[in-house]
Design a protein around this motif. Structure first.
Motif, PDB file in Angstrom:
ATOM      1  N   LEU A 196      13.486   0.430 -12.187  1.00 35.76           N
ATOM      2  CA  LEU A 196      12.413   0.641 -13.152  1.00 35.76           C
ATOM      3  C   LEU A 196      11.503  -0.575 -13.226  1.00 35.76           C
ATOM      4  O   LEU A 196      11.837  -1.663 -12.753  1.00 35.76           O
ATOM      5  N   VAL A 197      10.357  -0.379 -13.868  1.00 35.30           N
ATOM      6  CA  VAL A 197       9.510  -1.483 -14.285  1.00 35.30           C
ATOM      7  C   VAL A 197       9.967  -1.902 -15.678  1.00 35.30           C
ATOM      8  O   VAL A 197      10.132  -1.060 -16.567  1.00 35.30           O
ATOM      9  N   GLY A 198      10.211  -3.193 -15.860  1.00 34.41           N
ATOM     10  CA  GLY A 198      10.602  -3.733 -17.155  1.00 34.41           C
ATOM     11  C   GLY A 198       9.645  -4.816 -17.587  1.00 34.41           C
ATOM     12  O   GLY A 198       9.537  -5.848 -16.921  1.00 34.41           O
ATOM     13  N   VAL A 199       8.934  -4.598 -18.683  1.00 30.88           N
ATOM     14  CA  VAL A 199       7.912  -5.536 -19.150  1.00 30.88           C
ATOM     15  C   VAL A 199       8.494  -6.436 -20.241  1.00 30.88           C
ATOM     16  O   VAL A 199       8.938  -5.936 -21.286  1.00 30.88           O
ATOM     17  N   LYS A 200       8.521  -7.740 -19.996  1.00 28.68           N
ATOM     18  CA  LYS A 200       8.834  -8.735 -21.017  1.00 28.68           C
ATOM     19  C   LYS A 200       7.546  -9.476 -21.270  1.00 28.68           C
ATOM     20  O   LYS A 200       7.208 -10.439 -20.593  1.00 28.68           O
ATOM     21  N   ALA A 201       6.787  -8.990 -22.247  1.00 28.11           N
ATOM     22  CA  ALA A 201       5.467  -9.544 -22.497  1.00 28.11           C
ATOM     23  C   ALA A 201       5.568 -10.929 -23.145  1.00 28.11           C
ATOM     24  O   ALA A 201       6.640 -11.374 -23.569  1.00 28.11           O
ATOM     25  N   THR A 202       4.457 -11.593 -23.241  1.00 29.83           N
ATOM     26  CA  THR A 202       4.369 -12.861 -23.940  1.00 29.83           C
ATOM     27  C   THR A 202       4.916 -12.713 -25.360  1.00 29.83           C
ATOM     28  O   THR A 202       4.642 -11.727 -26.041  1.00 29.83           O
ATOM     29  N   LEU A 416       7.909  -9.739 -15.610  1.00 28.34           N
ATOM     30  CA  LEU A 416       7.843  -8.322 -15.262  1.00 28.34           C
ATOM     31  C   LEU A 416       8.829  -8.049 -14.133  1.00 28.34           C
ATOM     32  O   LEU A 416       8.717  -8.631 -13.053  1.00 28.34           O
ATOM     33  N   SER A 417       9.818  -7.196 -14.391  1.00 29.63           N
ATOM     34  CA  SER A 417      10.768  -6.796 -13.350  1.00 29.63           C
ATOM     35  C   SER A 417      10.237  -5.564 -12.638  1.00 29.63           C
ATOM     36  O   SER A 417       9.735  -4.634 -13.275  1.00 29.63           O
ATOM     37  N   LEU A 418      10.354  -5.568 -11.317  1.00 30.75           N
ATOM     38  CA  LEU A 418       9.802  -4.495 -10.485  1.00 30.75           C
ATOM     39  C   LEU A 418      10.827  -4.009  -9.474  1.00 30.75           C
ATOM     40  O   LEU A 418      11.616  -4.806  -8.957  1.00 30.75           O
ATOM     41  N   PRO A 419      10.816  -2.715  -9.155  1.00 29.91           N
ATOM     42  CA  PRO A 419      11.676  -2.247  -8.067  1.00 29.91           C
ATOM     43  C   PRO A 419      11.218  -2.804  -6.727  1.00 29.91           C
ATOM     44  O   PRO A 419      10.020  -2.932  -6.463  1.00 29.91           O
ATOM     45  N   ALA A 420      12.168  -3.156  -5.903  1.00 31.44           N
ATOM     46  CA  ALA A 420      11.900  -3.442  -4.498  1.00 31.44           C
ATOM     47  C   ALA A 420      12.600  -2.347  -3.687  1.00 31.44           C
ATOM     48  O   ALA A 420      13.058  -1.349  -4.240  1.00 31.44           O
ATOM     49  N   ALA A 421      12.677  -2.519  -2.378  1.00 33.91           N
ATOM     50  CA  ALA A 421      13.349  -1.515  -1.555  1.00 33.91           C
ATOM     51  C   ALA A 421      14.821  -1.427  -1.933  1.00 33.91           C
ATOM     52  O   ALA A 421      15.438  -2.416  -2.346  1.00 33.91           O
ATOM     53  N   LEU A 422      15.385  -0.232  -1.807  1.00 33.18           N
ATOM     54  CA  LEU A 422      16.800  -0.054  -2.090  1.00 33.18           C
ATOM     55  C   LEU A 422      17.651  -0.929  -1.178  1.00 33.18           C
ATOM     56  O   LEU A 422      17.275  -1.215  -0.039  1.00 33.18           O
ATOM     57  N   ARG A 423      18.804  -1.349  -1.683  1.00 35.45           N
ATOM     58  CA  ARG A 423      19.748  -2.082  -0.858  1.00 35.45           C
ATOM     59  C   ARG A 423      20.308  -1.177   0.241  1.00 35.45           C
ATOM     60  O   ARG A 423      20.165   0.045   0.190  1.00 35.45           O
ATOM     61  N   ARG A 424      20.973  -1.770   1.215  1.00 35.25           N
ATOM     62  CA  ARG A 424      21.537  -0.990   2.314  1.00 35.25           C
ATOM     63  C   ARG A 424      22.595   0.000   1.842  1.00 35.25           C
ATOM     64  O   ARG A 424      22.817   1.023   2.483  1.00 35.25           O
ATOM     65  N   ASP A 425      23.232  -0.303   0.687  1.00 37.97           N
ATOM     66  CA  ASP A 425      24.255   0.602   0.168  1.00 37.97           C
ATOM     67  C   ASP A 425      23.681   1.655  -0.769  1.00 37.97           C
ATOM     68  O   ASP A 425      24.414   2.396  -1.417  1.00 37.97           O
ATOM     69  N   GLY A 426      22.345   1.737  -0.877  1.00 33.48           N
ATOM     70  CA  GLY A 426      21.701   2.749  -1.688  1.00 33.48           C
ATOM     71  C   GLY A 426      21.484   2.373  -3.135  1.00 33.48           C
ATOM     72  O   GLY A 426      20.873   3.133  -3.890  1.00 33.48           O
ATOM     73  N   LEU A 427      21.939   1.195  -3.551  1.00 34.21           N
ATOM     74  CA  LEU A 427      21.719   0.739  -4.917  1.00 34.21           C
ATOM     75  C   LEU A 427      20.331   0.119  -5.052  1.00 34.21           C
ATOM     76  O   LEU A 427      19.778  -0.420  -4.088  1.00 34.21           O
TER      77      LEU A 427
END
Length: 601
Positions: A196-202, A416-427
């Motif tokens: 997910l996108v996780g917003v930790k604003a100022t 701001l946390s962002l998704p990157a590509a899935l790990r090789r194990d699908g997580l």
């Protein structure tokens, strides 16, 4: 409780809900259906089961009351008209009990927290209150008398905390967005563990009025969303100065950085998690490929600041918030949370001043760091633990989750946390961008570019499905979005995953005597000249895929199609026997370009 199924409403983002209402559907039609689906998935005898991401769901009466406020209003009149959302159960919502993750603490607020009131005024509808690490103390999502919340991809892994339930309700596709809180990473770690996108604003940008404090001087209300565009729209609504909150701050208009040069840590620790290390290294490769400059920096002073949060006097703020309540001998109190909160009695005023002096000294380093880089580019968490690993080392595992999050609020940074590509194990694997205060829009702009580069439009509810529960199919012609046969996908609740291209080993033909006109995709031999052809990937349930295939007429068929990145998916193929009467249109690179040329002629 029934087994989880893929509801037609699962994984809808803000745009999906807006389109549904623009097409004539109403919240009065869709939201009761959504709520009933959630009840079937999460409840037994009318209550969320142990370990559910939900603590309380809206009653029919509470939902009806919210829907009544939308009657007579045009969808375009409210930015979040009829959009369902969830609220972490340390944030007040009128009509729902607030528990803080402790049943004995429960009370019924008379009014909404400021941020909830703003979102409801914009048309959003609260579906329920979510599970959390008790009193927002933890980064694992397992310190709750309501049960540990399972990861949305693989239940044996932790969901992240403390905003575990809020993240998982979005990741499961049950709501379009949710609210959490973030003191040491609780709005970022669950985002990283659930794609997910996780917003930790100022700090102070979003009001914390109506929130049970964890560390009042550091707390932030966080936002979980399916993409950065949704997050930006939600922040537009939620970011309002609130005179009732002593920590609320007027937004400071500062030039927004064009984030290009990013700091990465020297010799990062992975605690034996090779998959997490590999995923971060891959993310760094992708970042450089798409024009970002990564430079190694010493994060030692940041880690020292992070240690001040739990090893220093700020834990006294947790005691100031709920310590007297935690002194009681109550069955609903989590023992780990209780020990942490009660330790807040130990620091002295002298300890506090000394720690604050050191924090300000470290801030000199932080300020200088951002003179040289636009932002930090770090793994949201350096490892991804299982519930079994957590049971063996509950304190250590929790602490490791916060290596790259604990210092952010103390240093008054935006993140701001962002998704990157899935790990090789699908997580899932998440990266976090961290910038100075008031650079929230700059982070979101960078996130937009990141998502476009990585082509990550899928909702976690779809990515996390087992292979036998959903199927991806590549369509190349009349089933493309906007084309005559696309309805055969849309009425089966199929979702567009992405547009991409095949490997350069195919030819595309316009077939003769087909209504509506259709192309045929054929793979050529190694000694023939092939090209890459544009396709769309659509995901649908296994049952829907079966009925869809039954409608495919000859000479078409479903085979395996290789994409340019090496993935193999189901896709439309064509029998070679009809090619003598067909026209080779491979030069157009795709059916849509060919149709446009024909219409122009």
């Amino acid at each position: 409780m029934t087994a989880s199924t893929l509801s037609p409403l699962s994984g809808w983002n803000l745009s999906d809900w807006a389109k549904a209402y623009q097409s004539g559907q109403t919240p009065q039609q869709l939201l009761p259906q959504l709520l009933q689906q959630i009840r079937e998935e999460e409840c037994d005898n009318g209550k969320p089961v142990y370990g559910s991401p939900w603590i309380t769901l809206a009653t029919d009466a509470v939902l009806a009351q919210q829907l009544a406020s939308l009657e007579g209003k045009a969808p375009a009149s409210l930015p979040l008209f009829g959009v369902p959302f969830a609220v972490k159960d340390n944030i007040d919502v009128a009509g729902f009990a607030t528990t803080g993750g402790c049943p004995e603490f429960a009370f019924t607020p008379q009014r909404d927290a400021t941020v909830v009131a703003l979102l409801r005024a914009a048309g959003a509808v609260v579906i329920g209150k979510t599970n959390l690490d008790q009193f927002a103390t933890g980064l694992v999502g397992a310190r709750s008398p309501y049960g540990p919340v399972a990861n949305s991809f693989k239940p044996e892994y932790v969901s992240g905390g403390s905003s575990s339930g809020s993240a998982v309700t979005v990741a499961r596709g049950q709501v379009a967005f949710s609210l959490g809180t973030d003191t040491a990473g609780s709005g970022r770690v669950p985002a990283g563990f659930n794609h997910l996108v996780g917003v930790k604003a100022t700090k102070g940008l979003v009001s914390t009025n109506g929130v049970i404090p964890a560390c009042k001087s550091l707390d932030v209300v966080s936002i979980f969303a399916l993409n950065s565009r949704d997050a930006e729209q939600l922040l537009d609504v939620a970011a309002q100065f609130d005179a009732a909150d002593p920590y609320s701050r007027e937004s400071v208009a500062v030039p927004q950085r064009r984030i290009k040069r990013l700091a990465i840590p020297l010799s990062p620790q992975w605690f034996g998690d090779v998959e997490q290390q590999q995923a971060y290294e891959q993310a760094c490769v992708l970042a450089r490929k798409h024009g970002l400059e990564l430079v190694e920096k010493d994060f030692g002073p940041l880690f020292e600041m992070a240690a001040l949060l739990y090893q220093g006097p700020w834990v006294a703020e947790r005691y100031a918030a709920v310590g007297e309540f935690m002194e009681q001998d109550l069955p609903g109190l989590d023992p780990i949370v209780k020990s942490i909160v009660l330790s807040g009695k130990l620091p002295s005023a002298v300890d506090q001043f000394r720690a604050e002096y050191r924090r300000l000294e470290l801030m000199r380093y932080v300020t200088a760091l951002f003179d040289d880089v636009d932002a930090l580019f770090v793994p949201t968490s350096p490892h991804f633990p299982t519930h079994a690993a957590l049971a063996e080392q509950p304190i250590e595992v929790n602490s490791r989750n916060g290596v790259y999050t604990n210092f952010v609020n103390l240093a008054d940074l935006s993140a701001l946390s962002l998704p990157a590509a899935l790990r090789r194990d699908g997580l899932p694997f998440g990266i976090t961008l961290i910038a100075p205060a008031w650079q929230d829009r700059a982070l979101l702009a960078c996130a937009n570019r990141w998502e476009a580069a990585l082509k990550l439009p899928e909702a976690p509810v779809l990515l996390g499905r087992k292979a036998d529960e959903s199927v991806v199919i590549a369509v190349v012609g009349a089933h493309l979005s906007g084309m005559p046969l696309n309805h055969q996908l849309s009425h089966r609740s199929a979702r567009l995953v992405e547009q991409t291209v095949t490997a350069d080993q195919y030819r595309l033909y316009a077939l003769a005597n087909t209504t509506p006109p259709k192309p045929g995709l054929v793979r050529v031999g190694d000694d023939e000249q092939g090209v890459a052809i544009i396709v769309e990937l659509w995901r649908l349930t296994a049952a829907a895929f079966g009925s869809f295939v039954n409608e495919v007429p000859q000479p078409m068929g479903i085979g395996k199609v290789e994409l340019e990145d090496g993935r193999i998916v189901n896709g439309f193929m064509c029998e070679a026997a009809v090619l003598p009467t067909a026209t080779d249109i491979s030069e157009f690179g795709g059916w849509r370009a060919y149709v446009s040329r024909k219409q122009a002629d």
